[in-house]
Design an enzyme around this catalytic site. Structure first.
Site, mmCIF file in Angstrom:
data_model
loop_
_atom_site.group_PDB
_atom_site.id
_atom_site.type_symbol
_atom_site.label_atom_id
_atom_site.label_comp_id
_atom_site.label_asym_id
_atom_site.label_seq_id
_atom_site.Cartn_x
_atom_site.Cartn_y
_atom_site.Cartn_z
ATOM 1 N N HIS A 170 14.914 10.817 -1.293
ATOM 2 C CA HIS A 170 13.628 10.915 -1.909
ATOM 3 C C HIS A 170 12.806 9.763 -1.723
ATOM 4 O O HIS A 170 11.736 9.700 -1.415
ATOM 5 C CB HIS A 170 13.711 11.316 -3.511
ATOM 6 C CG HIS A 170 14.711 12.496 -3.771
ATOM 7 N ND1 HIS A 170 14.013 13.634 -3.698
ATOM 8 C CD2 HIS A 170 15.910 12.648 -4.312
ATOM 9 C CE1 HIS A 170 15.028 14.665 -4.041
ATOM 10 N NE2 HIS A 170 16.311 14.132 -4.554
ATOM 11 N N ASP A 171 13.483 8.545 -2.366
ATOM 12 C CA ASP A 171 12.570 7.401 -2.458
ATOM 13 C C ASP A 171 12.320 6.478 -1.203
ATOM 14 O O ASP A 171 11.150 5.997 -1.034
ATOM 15 C CB ASP A 171 13.306 6.608 -3.557
ATOM 16 C CG ASP A 171 13.161 7.150 -4.918
ATOM 17 O OD1 ASP A 171 13.861 6.499 -5.892
ATOM 18 O OD2 ASP A 171 12.500 8.282 -5.117
#
Ligand code: RIB
Ligand code: CA
Length: 352
Positions: A269-270
Site C-alpha cells: 500500500h504505502d
C-alpha cells in the site's frame, strides 16, 4: 536531472510504511524533509522509534522525525499489532536509535514547513490523517501551500480491510479524514489530493521472490529465500543489514496475509503511494468528491466517492485507478536494493 521532490512524510510505521521510507531513501529524485509519526499500526511512541531506527540504519539520522498526537481527534486509539507485529516491524529488531525526535509536534512541523516552503513540498500520508487534520485546524490556509498531497487510504469500489467498507487509515480516525477532505475542497481540482485506495493498492502484491531478487540486486548473501513452511523462528541470515531487517519485517506480513486467506503475499500500500508522490504519471486517476462516513452504525470510516456531482460539491480528490504493477514492483526493489548496497558499503568502510 530536475531538482528532487521534497516531501513531508507522515507515517504510522508499520511494515509497508517501512518499505515506503526505504523506497524514498533509495530515490535520487526524492528528498525527505521530515518524517512525522502518527498513531495507527502501533502507538505514536513506537512509530517514532521505528522511524528513527530506519533512518539511522540507512545513515540518514539527520532527517527530522517529529512526534504526532497520541491518538485520533476524538475516537479511542485502535492499533493493529496482529498485522504489523508487537513493535510494528514484524519480526525485525532494528538497532536502537541514538537520535531523538525534534522538539516540535508533527502538526507544528506541517505548519512550519509549508510556511517556510510555500508551494514546494509534497505531502505524503500513509497512516491516519490525525496530524494533518490538527495542522489544518490550527492553520486553515495549509492546503493551499502544499505542491501536492498523496494519501494512502480509503476503499471506493472495493471492500474495506478493517470493516466490510472501511480501510484502516481512514477507519482509525474518520473525523480527521473527513476534515482533511473537506479542507481540500478549496484547492484547484488539479491540486486535489491524490488518493491511493485499496482498489489499487491491493493489486500491488509483493511475493517472496521479490525479496530474493532484492537481496540479489543488493549483492547480499546467502540468497534470501522466505518459505511459507519455514519454522516460525526462522530469521534472515543475509549479509546486507537493510535487506536482512526488511526481510524479517515482511515475513510477518506474508504470514498475516496467508493466515487471513490472501496467500503468502504482502500488499505494498504505502510504497505505491510514495511512488505516486514522486511521479503521479505512473498511474491514472478519476476525479470525485470524497466524504467520509463518521456516524454510520456499520459504515463508520467508509470513504464515499461522488463520481458524478450528485452532491453538487466540487471534486476534492483524484482517486488512483490504474498502474503498471510489475513496473512499480521492479522499481521498488531496485531502489531499495541500491540504497541497501550504499548502506552496506559505508558501514564496511566505518567498520575498518
Ligand atoms: O490499509 C492499509 C494501510 O493501513 C497501510 O498504510 C498500512 O500501513 C496501514 O497503516
Ligand atoms: Ca501505513
Amino acid at each position: 536531472m530536475n531538482a528532487p521532490t521534497r516531501l513531508i512524510v507522515d507515517v504510522d510505521t508499520g511494515i509497508d510504511d517501512s518499505f515506503a521510507l526505504l523506497y524514498l531513501l533509495g530515490s535520487e529524485d526524492a528528498e525527505i524533509v521530515a518524517v512525522l509519526s502518527t498513531a495507527g499500526n502501533v502507538p505514536t511512541a513506537q512509530v517514532t522509534i521505528n522511524n528513527l531506527a530506519w533512518l539511522e540504519l540507512c545513515g540518514r539520522g539527520d532527517i527530522e522525525v517529529a512526534v504526532g498526537a497520541n491518538g485520533p481527534l476524538s475516537a479511542p486509539l485502535r492499533t493493529t499489532e496482529d498485522t504489523h507485529g508487537p513493535q510494528g516491524l514484524g519480526y525485525a529488531v532494528l538497532p536502537q536509535p541514538t537520535h531523538r525526535p525534534s522538539d516540535r509536534t508533527a502538526a507544528q512541523a506541517w505548519i512550519d514547513l509549508t510556511r517556510e516552503h510555500p508551494g514546494e513540498l509534497v505531502g505524503l500520508v500513509t497512516g491516519p490523517l490525525t496530524n494533518l487534520a490538527l495542522a489544518i485546524r490550527a492553520d486553515p490556509e495549509l492546503p493551499g501551500r502544499l505542491r501536492r498531497l498523496v494519501v494512502m487510504g480509503g476503499a471506493f469500489q472495493h471492500p474495506g480491510n478493517t470493516t466490510p467498507v472501511a480501510e484502516w487509515n481512514i477507519s482509525v480516525d474518520p473525523e480527521a479524514a473527513a476534515e482533511v477532505f473537506a479542507a481540500f475542497s478549496a484547492v484547484p481540482e488539479d491540486r486535489a489530493p491524490i488518493v491511493c485506495g485499496l482498489d489499487i493498492t491491493e493489486r500491488i502484491i509483493l511475493r517472496p521472490e521479490h525479496l530474493h531478487r532484492l537481496a540479489e540486486l543488493a549483492d547480499s548473501a546467502p540468497a534470501e529465500i522466505i518459505r511459507t513452511d519455514d519454522h516460525p523462528s526462522t530469521r534472515s541470515a543475509t549479509s546486507n543489514p537493510v535487506v536482512r531487517h526488511l526481510s524479517d519485517a515482511v515475513r510477518f506480513y506474508f504470514e498475516f496475509h496467508r493466515d487471513h486467506g490472501q496467500g503468502f503475499i504482502a500488499h505494498m500500500h504505502d510504497p505505491f503511494a510514495a511512488a505516486v508522490a514522486l511521479d503521479p504519471g505512473i498511474a491514472t486517476y478519476r476525479s470525485a468528491t470524497v466524504d467520509v462516513e463518521t456516524e454510520g452504525r456499520i459504515t463508520r470510516g467508509q470513504t464515499v466517492a461522488d463520481w458524478h456531482g450528485l452532491w453538487g460539491r466540487s471534486p476534492n480528490a483524484r482517486i488512483t485507478s490504474e498502474t503498471d504493477v510489475d513496473a512499480f514492483l521492479d522499481d521498488l526493489i531496485h531502489r531499495i536494493a541500491g540504497m541497501a548496497k550504499v548502506v552496506a558499503a559505508s558501514s564496511n568502510r566505518t567498520d575498518r
